[in-house]
Design a protein around this motif. Structure first.
Motif, PDB file in Angstrom:
ATOM      1  N   VAL A 159      40.642 -12.124  10.853  1.00 28.56           N
ATOM      2  CA  VAL A 159      39.538 -12.136  11.831  1.00 28.56           C
ATOM      3  C   VAL A 159      39.768 -13.194  12.907  1.00 28.56           C
ATOM      4  N   CYS A 160      39.944 -14.453  12.517  1.00 30.11           N
ATOM      5  CA  CYS A 160      40.095 -15.540  13.499  1.00 30.11           C
ATOM      6  C   CYS A 160      41.554 -15.933  13.723  1.00 30.11           C
ATOM      7  N   PHE A 161      42.461 -15.419  12.883  1.00 31.90           N
ATOM      8  CA  PHE A 161      43.907 -15.673  12.970  1.00 31.90           C
ATOM      9  C   PHE A 161      44.283 -17.136  12.727  1.00 31.90           C
ATOM     10  N   GLU A 162      43.366 -17.914  12.156  1.00 28.21           N
ATOM     11  CA  GLU A 162      43.680 -19.281  11.754  1.00 28.21           C
ATOM     12  C   GLU A 162      44.222 -19.272  10.324  1.00 28.21           C
ATOM     13  N   PHE A 212      38.468 -16.097   0.395  1.00 31.50           N
ATOM     14  CA  PHE A 212      37.734 -14.972  -0.203  1.00 31.50           C
ATOM     15  C   PHE A 212      38.471 -13.651  -0.004  1.00 31.50           C
ATOM     16  N   GLN A 213      38.097 -12.678  -0.826  1.00 31.76           N
ATOM     17  CA  GLN A 213      38.650 -11.333  -0.699  1.00 31.76           C
ATOM     18  C   GLN A 213      37.589 -10.316  -1.095  1.00 31.76           C
ATOM     19  N   CYS A 214      37.751  -9.101  -0.558  1.00 32.62           N
ATOM     20  CA  CYS A 214      36.868  -8.018  -0.986  1.00 32.62           C
ATOM     21  C   CYS A 214      37.424  -7.402  -2.266  1.00 32.62           C
ATOM     22  N   ASN A 215      36.738  -6.417  -2.809  1.00 38.78           N
ATOM     23  CA  ASN A 215      37.186  -5.789  -4.061  1.00 38.78           C
ATOM     24  C   ASN A 215      38.484  -5.010  -3.898  1.00 38.78           C
ATOM     25  N   SER A 216      38.865  -4.717  -2.643  1.00 34.47           N
ATOM     26  CA  SER A 216      40.131  -4.024  -2.393  1.00 34.47           C
ATOM     27  C   SER A 216      41.280  -5.002  -2.171  1.00 34.47           C
ATOM     28  N   GLY A 217      40.970  -6.304  -2.172  1.00 30.92           N
ATOM     29  CA  GLY A 217      42.022  -7.306  -2.044  1.00 30.92           C
ATOM     30  C   GLY A 217      42.254  -7.823  -0.642  1.00 30.92           C
ATOM     31  N   HIS A 218      41.452  -7.354   0.354  1.00 28.88           N
ATOM     32  CA  HIS A 218      41.621  -7.850   1.717  1.00 28.88           C
ATOM     33  C   HIS A 218      41.072  -9.275   1.822  1.00 28.88           C
ATOM     34  N   LEU A 219      41.816 -10.147   2.486  1.00 31.25           N
ATOM     35  CA  LEU A 219      41.488 -11.567   2.544  1.00 31.25           C
ATOM     36  C   LEU A 219      40.654 -11.921   3.766  1.00 31.25           C
ATOM     37  N   ILE A 220      39.913 -13.028   3.645  1.00 33.17           N
ATOM     38  CA  ILE A 220      39.130 -13.541   4.753  1.00 33.17           C
ATOM     39  C   ILE A 220      38.872 -15.031   4.509  1.00 33.17           C
ATOM     40  N   CYS A 221      38.885 -15.828   5.591  1.00 32.42           N
ATOM     41  CA  CYS A 221      38.690 -17.269   5.424  1.00 32.42           C
ATOM     42  C   CYS A 221      37.215 -17.594   5.174  1.00 32.42           C
ATOM     43  N   ASN A 222      36.965 -18.787   4.738  1.00 31.25           N
ATOM     44  CA  ASN A 222      35.611 -19.219   4.407  1.00 31.25           C
ATOM     45  C   ASN A 222      34.683 -19.168   5.619  1.00 31.25           C
ATOM     46  N   SER A 223      35.184 -19.621   6.779  1.00 29.63           N
ATOM     47  CA  SER A 223      34.354 -19.644   7.981  1.00 29.63           C
ATOM     48  C   SER A 223      33.910 -18.245   8.388  1.00 29.63           C
ATOM     49  N   LYS A 250      29.977 -15.511   8.032  1.00 34.95           N
ATOM     50  CA  LYS A 250      29.384 -14.827   9.194  1.00 34.95           C
ATOM     51  C   LYS A 250      29.339 -13.314   9.018  1.00 34.95           C
ATOM     52  N   LEU A 251      30.086 -12.789   8.055  1.00 33.49           N
ATOM     53  CA  LEU A 251      30.183 -11.341   7.887  1.00 33.49           C
ATOM     54  C   LEU A 251      29.626 -10.892   6.531  1.00 33.49           C
ATOM     55  N   LYS A 252      29.057  -9.698   6.511  1.00 30.95           N
ATOM     56  CA  LYS A 252      28.546  -9.126   5.264  1.00 30.95           C
ATOM     57  C   LYS A 252      29.499  -8.092   4.687  1.00 30.95           C
ATOM     58  N   LYS A 253      30.361  -7.535   5.564  1.00 28.65           N
ATOM     59  CA  LYS A 253      31.300  -6.506   5.106  1.00 28.65           C
ATOM     60  C   LYS A 253      32.730  -6.910   5.415  1.00 28.65           C
ATOM     61  N   CYS A 254      33.656  -6.410   4.632  1.00 25.06           N
ATOM     62  CA  CYS A 254      35.077  -6.663   4.846  1.00 25.06           C
ATOM     63  C   CYS A 254      35.488  -6.092   6.200  1.00 25.06           C
ATOM     64  N   PRO A 255      36.153  -6.865   7.059  1.00 21.11           N
ATOM     65  CA  PRO A 255      36.547  -6.359   8.371  1.00 21.11           C
ATOM     66  C   PRO A 255      37.654  -5.311   8.305  1.00 21.11           C
ATOM     67  N   SER A 256      38.325  -5.207   7.153  1.00 16.69           N
ATOM     68  CA  SER A 256      39.423  -4.246   7.021  1.00 16.69           C
ATOM     69  C   SER A 256      38.972  -2.899   6.478  1.00 16.69           C
TER      70      SER A 256
END
Length: 267
Positions: free
Chosen positions: A25-28, A35-46, A50-56
């Motif tokens: 999302v932020c490329f940092e 964190f990750q969703c149940n499908s294994g997609h990653l996302i940073c804490n920040s 801010k998001l409720k759903k996996c961006p992927s």
């Protein structure tokens, strides 16, 4: 792969780790918690806050952490978040946050009021203030242990322009003489455009036509990063409106003279 790193070398392994740690999302680079969703997609804490759903894949995020990737994150070095302002410091994720909070390159917002949205390096603040706000830059002889500066401020104009600033170049140091007016007082103080200083200053306010009406304050030259806390605490030459009224009595002009004396220890 970047550079000449061969597969299996520590350099190539760190490059691979950084590729894995890039937030989609932020490329940092992500730091724990990751964190990750149940499908294994990653996302940073920040971004996760801010998001409720996996961006992927758009399935709901449920706070699942990727502990294995967090362990990898603990082994690499991160650049300071203020690198765009000139900082070249790198450290592990356990150490970088404490550095960033005190980094001398962290940006400074414009301190001169109004709707100015300038944000930049501390060393660029004086150029911004003089170029965009028209404040004066005074140059003083750095071979002397101290210098003086007198500023005349029209009391009657305070309602129209509630803040004034003068900048002083004293050798390699740059100082800010700030003057702030509110409904029930005026406050003046001196800051240094840096992190700390061995300097001391004294301010005295005298009415132009009656030197007997004088008020004085002495204190250390604190960092301009403490500007808001100094202003809010009144830690400077504080004159109430009652004092100002007394200073005005019998005067044909309403100019307040601020006499400044600043001294630094010899290195």
């Amino acid at each position: 792969m970047e550079g000449n790193s061969r597969p299996g070398t520590p350099a190539s392994q760190e490059l691979l780790a950084k590729e894995l740690l890039e937030c989609p999302v932020c490329f940092e680079l992500m730091k724990p918690p990751i964190f990750q969703c149940n499908s294994g997609h990653l996302i940073c804490n920040s971004c996760a806050t801010k998001l409720k759903k996996c961006p992927s894949c758009r399935i709901p995020l449920n706070g699942v952490r990727n502990r294995a990737l967090e362990k990898i994150a603990e082994t690499i070095e991160y650049s300071c978040m203020h690198s765009t302002f000139g900082c070249g410091h790198v450290a592990t994720c356990a150490e970088i946050s404490s550095h960033e909070s005190a980094c001398s390159f962290r940006p400074l917002p414009c301190l001169l009021g109004g709707n100015c949205r300038w944000l930049g390096a501390l060393n660029d603040f004086k150029e911004h203030a003089t170029a965009s706000h028209g404040f004066t830059l005074h140059k003083k002889d750095a071979t002397k242990e101290s210098f003086g500066l007198d500023v005349r401020i029209p009391i009657a104009e305070l309602d129209k322009s509630p803040s004034y600033a003068n900048f002083v170049k004293y050798g390699e140091r740059h100082l800010l003489l700030a003057f702030f007016a509110s409904n029930d007082h005026i406050l003046s103080f001196v800051c240094i455009l840096g992190e700390s200083s061995p300097g001391e200053y004294q301010l005295s306010a005298t009415h132009k036509e009656d030197p007997s009406r004088t008020y004085t304050f002495a204190g250390p030259c604190r960092s301009v990063r403490e500007y808001d806390s100094i202003r809010d605490s009144g830690d400077g030459l504080y004159l109430s409106t009652h004092v100002l009224d007394m200073m005005r009595k019998g005067a044909t002009s309403e100019k307040l003279v601020l006499k400044t004396r600043v001294a630094f220890e010899r290195k």
